[in-house]
Write a protein that holds these residues in place. Structure first.
Motif, PDB file in Angstrom:
ATOM      1  N   MET A   1      10.846   8.103  17.570  1.00  0.00           N
ATOM      2  CA  MET A   1      11.232   7.678  16.224  1.00  0.00           C
ATOM      3  C   MET A   1      10.953   6.190  16.058  1.00  0.00           C
ATOM      4  N   ARG A   2      10.192   5.838  15.043  1.00  0.00           N
ATOM      5  CA  ARG A   2       9.882   4.431  14.800  1.00  0.00           C
ATOM      6  C   ARG A   2      11.129   3.694  14.309  1.00  0.00           C
ATOM      7  N   PRO A   3      11.355   2.465  14.768  1.00  0.00           N
ATOM      8  CA  PRO A   3      12.453   1.676  14.221  1.00  0.00           C
ATOM      9  C   PRO A   3      12.283   1.494  12.714  1.00  0.00           C
ATOM     10  N   LEU A   4      13.374   1.641  11.976  1.00  0.00           N
ATOM     11  CA  LEU A   4      13.346   1.529  10.517  1.00  0.00           C
ATOM     12  C   LEU A   4      13.556   0.080  10.103  1.00  0.00           C
ATOM     13  N   ILE A   5      12.564  -0.482   9.439  1.00  0.00           N
ATOM     14  CA  ILE A   5      12.627  -1.877   8.993  1.00  0.00           C
ATOM     15  C   ILE A   5      12.784  -1.903   7.475  1.00  0.00           C
ATOM     16  N   VAL A   6      13.946  -2.339   7.026  1.00  0.00           N
ATOM     17  CA  VAL A   6      14.233  -2.415   5.593  1.00  0.00           C
ATOM     18  C   VAL A   6      13.594  -3.673   5.003  1.00  0.00           C
ATOM     19  N   ILE A   7      12.885  -3.484   3.894  1.00  0.00           N
ATOM     20  CA  ILE A   7      12.286  -4.599   3.146  1.00  0.00           C
ATOM     21  C   ILE A   7      12.788  -4.515   1.715  1.00  0.00           C
ATOM     22  N   PRO A   8      13.595  -5.472   1.255  1.00  0.00           N
ATOM     23  CA  PRO A   8      14.031  -5.425  -0.142  1.00  0.00           C
ATOM     24  C   PRO A   8      12.837  -5.638  -1.066  1.00  0.00           C
ATOM     25  N   ALA A   9      12.715  -4.767  -2.057  1.00  0.00           N
ATOM     26  CA  ALA A   9      11.611  -4.868  -3.002  1.00  0.00           C
ATOM     27  C   ALA A   9      11.750  -6.127  -3.844  1.00  0.00           C
ATOM     28  N   ARG A  10      10.661  -6.480  -4.484  1.00  0.00           N
ATOM     29  CA  ARG A  10      10.650  -7.579  -5.434  1.00  0.00           C
ATOM     30  C   ARG A  10      10.457  -7.012  -6.835  1.00  0.00           C
ATOM     31  N   PHE A  11      11.225  -7.520  -7.797  1.00  0.00           N
ATOM     32  CA  PHE A  11      11.038  -7.109  -9.178  1.00  0.00           C
ATOM     33  C   PHE A  11       9.731  -7.702  -9.707  1.00  0.00           C
ATOM     34  N   ALA A  12       8.927  -6.871 -10.363  1.00  0.00           N
ATOM     35  CA  ALA A  12       7.666  -7.319 -10.949  1.00  0.00           C
ATOM     36  C   ALA A  12       7.674  -6.984 -12.441  1.00  0.00           C
ATOM     37  N   ALA A  13       7.315  -7.956 -13.267  1.00  0.00           N
ATOM     38  CA  ALA A  13       7.356  -7.754 -14.715  1.00  0.00           C
ATOM     39  C   ALA A  13       6.385  -6.671 -15.162  1.00  0.00           C
ATOM     40  N   SER A  14       5.246  -6.561 -14.482  1.00  0.00           N
ATOM     41  CA  SER A  14       4.271  -5.531 -14.857  1.00  0.00           C
ATOM     42  C   SER A  14       3.379  -5.226 -13.666  1.00  0.00           C
ATOM     43  N   THR A  15       2.971  -3.970 -13.572  1.00  0.00           N
ATOM     44  CA  THR A  15       2.004  -3.543 -12.564  1.00  0.00           C
ATOM     45  C   THR A  15       1.066  -2.553 -13.236  1.00  0.00           C
ATOM     46  N   SER A  16      -0.231  -2.800 -13.154  1.00  0.00           N
ATOM     47  CA  SER A  16      -1.200  -2.010 -13.916  1.00  0.00           C
ATOM     48  C   SER A  16      -1.166  -0.533 -13.528  1.00  0.00           C
ATOM     49  N   ALA A  17      -0.961  -0.234 -12.253  1.00  0.00           N
ATOM     50  CA  ALA A  17      -1.006   1.153 -11.817  1.00  0.00           C
ATOM     51  C   ALA A  17       0.179   1.963 -12.331  1.00  0.00           C
ATOM     52  N   LEU A  18       1.311   1.293 -12.561  1.00  0.00           N
ATOM     53  CA  LEU A  18       2.527   1.996 -12.955  1.00  0.00           C
ATOM     54  C   LEU A  18       2.828   1.900 -14.442  1.00  0.00           C
ATOM     55  N   ARG A  19       2.145   0.995 -15.160  1.00  0.00           N
ATOM     56  CA  ARG A  19       2.260   0.813 -16.616  1.00  0.00           C
ATOM     57  C   ARG A  19       3.531   0.099 -17.048  1.00  0.00           C
ATOM     58  N   TYR A  20       4.543   0.029 -16.181  1.00  0.00           N
ATOM     59  CA  TYR A  20       5.820  -0.566 -16.544  1.00  0.00           C
ATOM     60  C   TYR A  20       6.207  -1.640 -15.528  1.00  0.00           C
ATOM     61  N   SER A  21       7.326  -2.296 -15.794  1.00  0.00           N
ATOM     62  CA  SER A  21       7.879  -3.184 -14.779  1.00  0.00           C
ATOM     63  C   SER A  21       8.190  -2.349 -13.548  1.00  0.00           C
ATOM     64  N   ALA A  22       8.218  -3.005 -12.375  1.00  0.00           N
ATOM     65  CA  ALA A  22       8.286  -2.247 -11.133  1.00  0.00           C
ATOM     66  C   ALA A  22       9.084  -2.987 -10.071  1.00  0.00           C
ATOM     67  N   VAL A  23       9.395  -2.262  -9.005  1.00  0.00           N
ATOM     68  CA  VAL A  23       9.904  -2.886  -7.783  1.00  0.00           C
ATOM     69  C   VAL A  23       8.834  -2.650  -6.727  1.00  0.00           C
ATOM     70  N   VAL A  24       8.420  -3.742  -6.055  1.00  0.00           N
ATOM     71  CA  VAL A  24       7.230  -3.669  -5.211  1.00  0.00           C
ATOM     72  C   VAL A  24       7.449  -4.368  -3.871  1.00  0.00           C
ATOM     73  N   THR A  25       6.607  -3.981  -2.911  1.00  0.00           N
ATOM     74  CA  THR A  25       6.512  -4.656  -1.621  1.00  0.00           C
ATOM     75  C   THR A  25       5.051  -4.997  -1.383  1.00  0.00           C
ATOM     76  N   ALA A  26       4.781  -6.182  -0.875  1.00  0.00           N
ATOM     77  CA  ALA A  26       3.408  -6.556  -0.570  1.00  0.00           C
ATOM     78  C   ALA A  26       2.816  -5.589   0.454  1.00  0.00           C
ATOM     79  N   ARG A  27       1.624  -5.089   0.162  1.00  0.00           N
ATOM     80  CA  ARG A  27       0.998  -4.121   1.054  1.00  0.00           C
ATOM     81  C   ARG A  27       0.811  -4.685   2.455  1.00  0.00           C
ATOM     82  N   ALA A  28       0.447  -5.964   2.536  1.00  0.00           N
ATOM     83  CA  ALA A  28       0.197  -6.578   3.846  1.00  0.00           C
ATOM     84  C   ALA A  28       1.460  -6.606   4.700  1.00  0.00           C
ATOM     85  N   LEU A  29       2.633  -6.759   4.076  1.00  0.00           N
ATOM     86  CA  LEU A  29       3.888  -6.754   4.831  1.00  0.00           C
ATOM     87  C   LEU A  29       4.132  -5.384   5.463  1.00  0.00           C
TER      88      LEU A  29
END
Length: 237
Positions: A1-29
């Motif tokens: 079982m992989r250790p579970l690493i919690v990453i709090p999302a960041r609020f984003a005013a807009s994201t093109s793929a989702l059309r609305y404001s979003a909660v996101v995590t940087a892909r590189a992280l």
């Protein structure tokens, strides 16, 4: 079982793929945590942090500015941006909870600033010569845990216009930029690493930067083995 690493999302005013404001995590992280052998888990940054008792480790990522009122100051710079009350409350609570419960914690950029404020420190609201879109050398204290991971000299990919001012209780600076900016800090007797730069920017091609994520996941694995999550038969831990 992989250790579970919690990453709090960041609020984003807009994201093109989702059309609305979003909660996101940087892909590189997420990619860096996964490459280290952990399971990155983005969580919504509102509500009671104790609901995250399943977490084996915590990663506090970069983001917008912390409200200066959180460290007892009026806003004194027009450069302060993207302040969000809910985000501030959750991140500060998560930092305190991780430290109080002994969960391994890696804090990046805003994340380090959050920990500093959670421990009673303050921030420079807008530093001279902001480190935005720059890669610069940092000097790391010999013998520090950070030096053991990235070396005594490292190239840091930076995007920040604020920095630590008065350090919070127990925080010890262990890395500096040429202009004196504190670039990393540690706590004694706590599984904590904090860097002002963004190791995720270059981790895929720089083992020294990936080592920070490796250390988080390794420590989270140790925490998991001590926790109830790994006490049941067949858990895989």
């Amino acid at each position: 079982m992989r250790p579970l690493i919690v990453i709090p999302a960041r609020f984003a005013a807009s994201t093109s793929a989702l059309r609305y404001s979003a909660v996101v995590t940087a892909r590189a992280l997420s990619a860096a945590v996964l490459a280290a052998g952990g399971e990155p888990l983005t969580v919504h940054p509102e509500g009671d942090v104790t609901r995250l008792s399943f977490a084996d480790g915590v990663l506090l990522p970069g983001g917008g500015d912390l409200d200066p009122a959180r460290y007892g100051q009026p806003t004194s710079s027009d450069e302060v941006y993207d302040v969000d009350t809910a985000q501030d409350e959750f991140d500060l609570a998560l930092a305190r909870w991780a430290l109080d419960t002994g969960r391994p914690l890696l804090a990046i950029c805003r994340g380090l600033q959050i920990v500093n404020v959670a421990l009673g420190g303050t921030l420079d609201q807008h530093m001279p010569g902001a480190h935005r879109h720059v890669v610069h050398g940092v000097r790391v204290e010999p013998g520090s845990r950070t030096a053991g991971l990235v070396g005594e000299k490292a190239d840091a990919s930076c995007f920040h216009h604020q920095r630590l001012d008065r350090l919070g209780a127990g925080l010890r600076p262990v890395a500096w930029a040429e202009d004196g900016t504190v670039e990393a800090a540690e706590l004694s007797d706590v599984d904590f690493l904090g860097v002002q730069w963004h190791p995720e920017d270059t981790a895929a091609g720089d083992p020294a930067q990936q080592a920070l994520f490796d250390a988080l996941v390794t420590a989270a694995g140790r925490f998991a083995r001590r926790s109830d999550r790994c006490s049941s038969p067949g858990s895989g831990c």
